[in-house]
Design an enzyme around this catalytic site. Structure first.
Site, PDB file in Angstrom:
ATOM      1  N   THR A  96       0.853  -1.181   0.000  1.00  0.00           N
ATOM      2  CA  THR A  96       0.000   0.000   0.000  1.00  0.00           C
ATOM      3  C   THR A  96       0.888   1.229   0.000  1.00  0.00           C
ATOM      4  O   THR A  96       1.617   1.475   0.962  1.00  0.00           O
ATOM      5  CB  THR A  96      -0.922   0.000   1.224  1.00  0.00           C
ATOM      6  OG1 THR A  96      -1.874  -1.050   1.056  1.00  0.00           O
ATOM      7  CG2 THR A  96      -1.680   1.319   1.348  1.00  0.00           C
ATOM      8  N   LYS A 171      -9.062   1.591  -2.892  1.00  0.00           N
ATOM      9  CA  LYS A 171      -8.794   1.322  -1.487  1.00  0.00           C
ATOM     10  C   LYS A 171      -9.273   2.481  -0.602  1.00  0.00           C
ATOM     11  O   LYS A 171      -9.826   2.261   0.471  1.00  0.00           O
ATOM     12  CB  LYS A 171      -7.300   1.051  -1.280  1.00  0.00           C
ATOM     13  CG  LYS A 171      -7.054   0.361   0.036  1.00  0.00           C
ATOM     14  CD  LYS A 171      -5.754  -0.339   0.181  1.00  0.00           C
ATOM     15  CE  LYS A 171      -5.678  -0.862   1.616  1.00  0.00           C
ATOM     16  NZ  LYS A 171      -4.370  -1.361   1.987  1.00  0.00           N
ATOM     17  N   LYS A 239      -5.498   8.120   8.345  1.00  0.00           N
ATOM     18  CA  LYS A 239      -4.728   8.581   7.183  1.00  0.00           C
ATOM     19  C   LYS A 239      -5.520   8.343   5.892  1.00  0.00           C
ATOM     20  O   LYS A 239      -5.614   9.227   5.030  1.00  0.00           O
ATOM     21  CB  LYS A 239      -3.398   7.823   7.105  1.00  0.00           C
ATOM     22  CG  LYS A 239      -2.461   8.344   6.039  1.00  0.00           C
ATOM     23  CD  LYS A 239      -1.380   7.322   5.749  1.00  0.00           C
ATOM     24  CE  LYS A 239      -2.006   6.055   5.134  1.00  0.00           C
ATOM     25  NZ  LYS A 239      -1.077   4.963   4.877  1.00  0.00           N
TER      26      LYS A 239
END
Lengths: 286, 286, 286, 286
Positions: A96, A171, A239
């Site tokens: 990621t 995502k 985040k």
């Protein structure tokens, strides 16, 4: 069957590589700390000396490392993937990473003649072991086709989402929905408890209706037991919510519910719960 | 087996009464418009002339009417339930009413010597027909025990939630979670589409993960087809969210995510979508 | 010059009545605890034995009591204002009451043949003493004209706002703006301090620009000194914000900023700051 | 008296340079389009051929250009400020730039031996002409002392705020408060109008109380006249609110009210009002 390289043998990467070996793929592994390769070699993997060496030898090289810096580091430099990949071979980064890093890696690989696919995953340790990850692939479509047999071993679904960046975007979409759901769930649970209902009653009713979902069941049980054992750290969720709100800003998409859920996660972060599970948002809501 | 009265044969009530008859209960029905009783009499029900008459004859009388005014009307007055209920018999109001109305009905019944249970349901026409409603019962616990065999025919779960008012509270908790989920879902879907993902990709990925739930699947397909056929009117959802926020106010429970989702539903109401399905919130979000 | 009655001699009422006496009005005073009338009698006021007696003797009777219950009590009953007011005389209630109470008082007075005006005020002890209250008058317009000379002694402005209810509505509008301003001010101050600016720098810059206002200057100094001495209790502000959001609900006016500021005040209430000044919202924001 | 250079003669810069000339400073001006210098030369200014030439000749060089790209461009390169500034001279950038740009300019100047100050301003055309800007200075403190006589001509206040970055931070704090205030003001005005109050009544009452401020008076009159003539473009306000929320994210400061006001500005942006005045937020709120 294509030969496969696998870079990065942390909790996730090791589980994924094991599944590939067990499925009969010819796998060459590399890890920054080489001791971690022993177990996989015992299962039948070859050992690669550097990312470059792995990329040179294998048709397809997969990577699963812990952060953008590591993802960039194994790709660049004299011993990096880009130095070894050559014409036509493929590199699939399943880590990621942020958009900028993903674009930088894509450039490095394609300039070296290789094909590139980003493929971040949704799911943690257990789905990695069970081969039930959700793999969000985007980039070179021919490489996607070549990687599909491996994806099918590692995940339960692996849609092709378009050009590089769309894996990361998906995502963010998924995680912001998850964060918003957890925020409203925490508020609803708090309200019900203060009104005199029991936690079990609420979870039972929610679990029987149209909203029933594995996350409410799992996190709900954790909340009632005040158990915040980390499977997805709260600070990472915050985040992602921040990045989702920023993406909305860029695309002129107002998202008040996401913005407020983001502030709720910030409140939990400020209270010191950043390293606990995302479920710990409940502690500042209740 | 207790004899059962059933008052109110609208879409919901008729389906529920039919299930009771088919399960072998001895049922007496009444409806404001008596023509509607014919079909049930044909299935074996008796016909009651007034709510009072039904309450006099039956051990347990259930009601399912469309609004608080109707619920109050069938209970009060010379021909109302309270006039007939007498010592020890039971009245179970399954209509969705506000707290004040529920308390007023409870008082009328108990002062007349009867036992009272509020039992609002979660679920619409299809679950009523299938006998898979979620029944949120609260009030007299001995009556709850007596009503359980009937509940088990009409619903798939029917927890006992405590004193009168807790059934309504649970419904607010559940519906505010539903509203918040729909709001974050609409935002996420809008964000993903603007980022260039397709609706099917997003629904597939969400449907494969820990958040997967029947509502996202159902409403998601509706949104992508711009189909807002009403199964749960948006204005009712906004009313429930408003009441949930007001309950939070009363109980000193801050609920920023619910408050903002409520404003999102108000935006949709202001745009004229109050009579469309709750899914129409998407039209003001996108 | 009309003869004036004044009911209620608390902190506010006493200051207002003193100003009327000093301006030369012929004033008759009443208070639940009669000892409090002495000081005003010494200044030249007459003493009334009951609200009824005052309303019988005076052309215009003003009231300023602490809550809706008291406002209703002095109006109703054998010795209440309505029993004495008779044809053509006027009653002006300056207390802050809810809409239902205001309507009930209006009905009682007009059914007794009197004229009614609601006139809640904006401003606390100091403006009451200085005769600089903002008086929000609504109801009988001829009575408003009659009361104007007295309003001009008690306040610096006293617009006529329309039918009964509009005085209270204006107060909600003003207070919700105030609450929202205080919330964003607290957030901005917190952000600046965390970024390394000093409180004085921030207050100076804000105080020099287009946003400069007495509230930021006054509350800002309090925040920096961690002084939350109550001049407007936080719990009353939260109540007004809640009522403003509810009014928006009724009028189909989405108000996300007000809704979120309301939640911020609820957070402060939950933290136990309800009896401190509205400035104490800063303690849960920072 | 120090010799002064001034780079950038747009609406703001021209007004500021004129004030410096009229105050008796020895001013050398430069503008990308040299035709704009004529008017200032007629008032007594010298003409500089390049930013480098101006920086070489003057003790202090001020710049006021329209965006970060322009600010960077006049500083860097063969003919840029850094190439001419030399030991001990000072460069004061009054443009509004982002943090990264400000740091890049600071580095370029200090590496060339010069002193640097960032000094973004609060205020638009009229205050620039009137010499009543609010100047937010941060960076080299000795340079601040040298620039103070010029600041006092251009502005009504010019506090020294600390190291480079604090000027920009203060501007974000001030603008986010402004945006939040405008959002709650728009909601309050909308609520009052829907409740049947008039706009003038509301502005009068707000203007008489503790919240009274020039912005509400000015923007309020604009809203009631549906006049959205741009003095501060809405899109710039939204950008500043976004940056303020992002700064809060970095500093672990939750800011729900600011986050929601940001979403309200995004809604207005999405509706196509980005180039209108910030007051146009009202059009999507009402």
């Amino acid at each position: 069957m294509k030969s496969i390289g696998f870079l990065g043998l942390g909790i996730m990467g090791k589980a994924m590589a094991v599944n590939l070996i067990k499925a009969g793929f010819n796998v060459t592994v590399w890890n920054r700390n080489p001791a971690k390769t022993d177990e996989l070699v015992a299962l039948g993997a070859a050992h690669g000396s550097t990312p470059k060496a792995v990329a040179e030898q294998c048709d397809l090289t997969f990577a699963m490392v812990s952060d953008p810096e590591a993802a960039l580091a194994i790709c660049q430099g004299k011993e990096g993937v880009a130095a070894g990949i050559g014409e036509g071979r493929g590199y699939i980064d399943m880590s990621t990473v942020d958009d900028t890093t993903s674009q930088a890696i894509a450039r490095a690989i394609t300039q070296a003649g290789g094909r590139f696919l980003e493929a971040p995953v949704s799911g943690t340790k257990k789905p990695a072991e069970d081969g039930t990850l959700i793999i969000l692939a985007a980039g070179d479509e021919s490489l996607y086709q070549d990687a599909l047999p491996a994806f099918e071993v590692m995940g339960k679904m692996s849609p092709y989402l378009g050009e590089v960046g769309q894996g990361a975007n998906m995502k963010l979409v998924v995680n912001m929905m998850m964060g918003g759901m957890l925020s409203i769930f925490s508020e609803g649970l708090s309200l019900g408890l203060k009104a005199g209902l029991t936690g079990d009653q609420i979870l039972d009713v929610v679990g029987a209706g149209a909203m029933a979902n594995p996350m409410f069941a799992g996190k709900g049980a954790m909340l009632l037991n005040e158990n915040y054992t980390t499977s997805f750290p709260l600070k990472h969720m915050q985040k992602d919510m921040r990045l989702a709100v920023a993406l909305g800003d860029k695309l002129d998409q107002p998202m008040p519910t996401a913005a407020i859920a983001n502030e709720a996660f910030k409140q939990a972060l400020k209270a010191g719960f950043g390293d606990e599970d995302i479920a710990a948002i409940y502690k500042t809501v209740k």
